[in-house]
Design a protein around this motif. Structure first.
Motif, PDB file in Angstrom:
ATOM      1  N   ASN A 161     -65.183   5.782 -24.162  1.00  0.00           N
ATOM      2  CA  ASN A 161     -65.800   7.279 -24.313  1.00  0.00           C
ATOM      3  C   ASN A 161     -65.754   7.981 -25.116  1.00  0.00           C
ATOM      4  O   ASN A 161     -65.222   7.802 -26.303  1.00  0.00           O
ATOM      5  N   HIS A 189     -70.838  13.470 -20.650  1.00  0.00           N
ATOM      6  CA  HIS A 189     -70.291  12.314 -20.150  1.00  0.00           C
ATOM      7  C   HIS A 189     -70.764  11.272 -21.105  1.00  0.00           C
ATOM      8  O   HIS A 189     -71.679  10.524 -20.586  1.00  0.00           O
ATOM      9  N   HIS A 247     -70.866   7.680 -23.373  1.00  0.00           N
ATOM     10  CA  HIS A 247     -70.202   6.350 -23.626  1.00  0.00           C
ATOM     11  C   HIS A 247     -70.628   6.082 -24.914  1.00  0.00           C
ATOM     12  O   HIS A 247     -71.683   6.272 -25.578  1.00  0.00           O
ATOM     13  N   ARG A 287     -58.824   7.801 -15.550  1.00  0.00           N
ATOM     14  CA  ARG A 287     -59.759   7.075 -14.551  1.00  0.00           C
ATOM     15  C   ARG A 287     -60.677   6.436 -15.547  1.00  0.00           C
ATOM     16  O   ARG A 287     -60.482   5.048 -15.419  1.00  0.00           O
ATOM     17  N   ASP A 288     -61.453   6.912 -16.261  1.00  0.00           N
ATOM     18  CA  ASP A 288     -62.533   5.985 -16.917  1.00  0.00           C
ATOM     19  C   ASP A 288     -61.976   5.247 -18.022  1.00  0.00           C
ATOM     20  O   ASP A 288     -62.059   4.007 -18.248  1.00  0.00           O
TER      21      ASP A 288
END
Ligand code: KIV
Ligand code: ZN
Length: 388
Positions: free
Chosen positions: A239, A203, A205, A14-15
């Motif tokens: 990520n 989560h 980045h 997804r990301d």
């Protein structure tokens, strides 16, 4: 104290997949998802169903084939998104809807042109609606890294009251320092009513290269789920890299935290994702880069040949790399030449090694890296043929 489980939430599909050029077809997504399941991830974020028919289909297909991991679909805090995510997840054995909204003043003022009160209401309503479809609801507070902690705590409280099972605290812009991110997680743990009913998730980045450090800092202060991707693929600078956080927990927190990851599959999974996404891994990438277990300077090579642990803090076998490599360059010493010569069948005496070494340095200066064929040619022509 018993070792605590840290859940690994993989968002490569997804990301990671939303990066330009990383798009996978259906067959490739299934292949990667099955490898992630074999690797032992707890949650696979399969896509953002409302974003495109292709993403909807991916979430549906992965819901059919994944049997052990939870399959998760992303949505905004919008009823239509949530309904479509629930439809895409209908066949999943363990479905999770991941819904949320931006909570920083920047997002509230510029993106939503709303007030904090309105955002709070929309967050709670989204979780309540999602809960009417599935039990497992993860809420994300987008840009939590730059959100005021007191307001963030109120949002968390409101979504827990509606049944959120996981609270995702994204550092969406990769802005936080580890101590700031740790303090944020700690603040939520200490100030959110009902926090024991939900798992806190990181989560992070990597815009400032802090994603791994921030995720680990979050765990140290109470997060029990890490969101990450294979090779750290993802928007902009990426990520948190799954292989990095897993090996940090393994190497530095043994007995305190554990994951369900079979680390011996890390190298294989990294190569698979890199190939399928056409996204090369930098050679010096921690854990999975080609040079992660390669030694090229004479001092290091001598140490590793005598005892691997002098210059390696983990065993390459533990991450699925079958050996440390001794790379021959102009910086290599006699120990490395003797070692590599022996591997290709030449057990050199001291005199032979001395003779080989001078020729080797001349060759290495021109070649940069001396391969097995070059070494064999040198030994044959300069040492053994000469001696005949
Ligand atoms: O970075 C982020 O905030 C996200 C959310 C959509 C979870 O990816
Ligand atoms: Zn993200």
């Amino acid at each position: 104290m018993d070792s605590e489980k840290i859940h690994i939430f993989d968002t490569t599909l997804r990301d990671g997949e939303q990066v330009p050029g990383c798009k996978l077809n259906k067959k490739e997504k299934i292949e990667v998802a099955l490898s992630l399941e074999a690797l032992g991830v707890d949650i696979i974020e399969a896509g953002f169903p409302i974003s495109s028919p292709g993403d909807f289909e991916s979430v549906t297909e992965l819901s059919k084939v994944i049997r052990n991991a939870t399959v998760c679909g992303l949505s905004r805090a919008v009823e239509k998104d949530i309904k479509v995510a629930a439809e895409a997840l209908a066949l999943a054995k363990r479905p999770r809807i991941h819904t949320g909204i931006g909570t920083s003043d920047s997002h509230i003022n510029f993106k939503f042109k709303a007030t904090r009160g309105e955002i709070l209401e929309r967050a709670a309503a989204a979780v309540k609606y999602a809960k009417s479809f599935v039990e497992d609801i993860e809420f994300y507070a987008e840009d939590a890294g730059r959100t005021d902690n007191e307001f963030l705590a109120r949002v968390c409280e409101a979504v827990i009251a509606e049944g959120a099972t996981v609270l995702n605290i994204p550092d969406t812009t990769g802005y936080c320092l580890p101590e700031e991110y740790a303090a944020k997680i700690n603040y939520l743990r200490e100030n959110v009513k009902g926090i024991h009913k939900a798992i806190l998730s990181t989560h992070c980045h990597n815009d400032l290269g802090m994603a791994t450090a921030n995720s680990i800092a979050g765990v140290q202060f109470g997060a029990r789920q890490i969101e990450c991707t294979i090779n750290g693929v993802g928007e902009r600078a990426g990520n948190t890299a799954l292989e990095e956080v897993v090996m940090i927990l393994n190497q530095r927190f043994k007995g305190k935290y554990h994951t369900g990851i079979n680390t011996k599959l890390l190298n294989f999974t990294s190569k698979l994702v890199s190939e399928r996404m056409s996204m090369p891994v930098q050679p010096n990438k921690a854990i999975v880069g080609d040079n992660a277990f390669a030694h090229s300077s004479g001092i290091h090579q001598d140490g590793v040949i005598k005892e691997r642990t002098t210059y390696e803090i983990m065993d390459p076998l533990d991450v699925g790399v079958d050996h440390s490599s001794i790379v021959l360059t102009a910086r290599s010493g006699r120990a490395a030449i003797a070692y590599r010569s022996k591997l290709i069948g030449y057990d050199l005496t001291k005199n032979e090694l001395d003779a080989a070494y001078d020729h080797f340095l001349i060759l290495a200066d021109t070649l940069k890296q001396v391969g097995d064929n070059d070494l064999e040619h040198l030994l044959k022509s300069k040492i053994f043929d000469f001696a005949k």
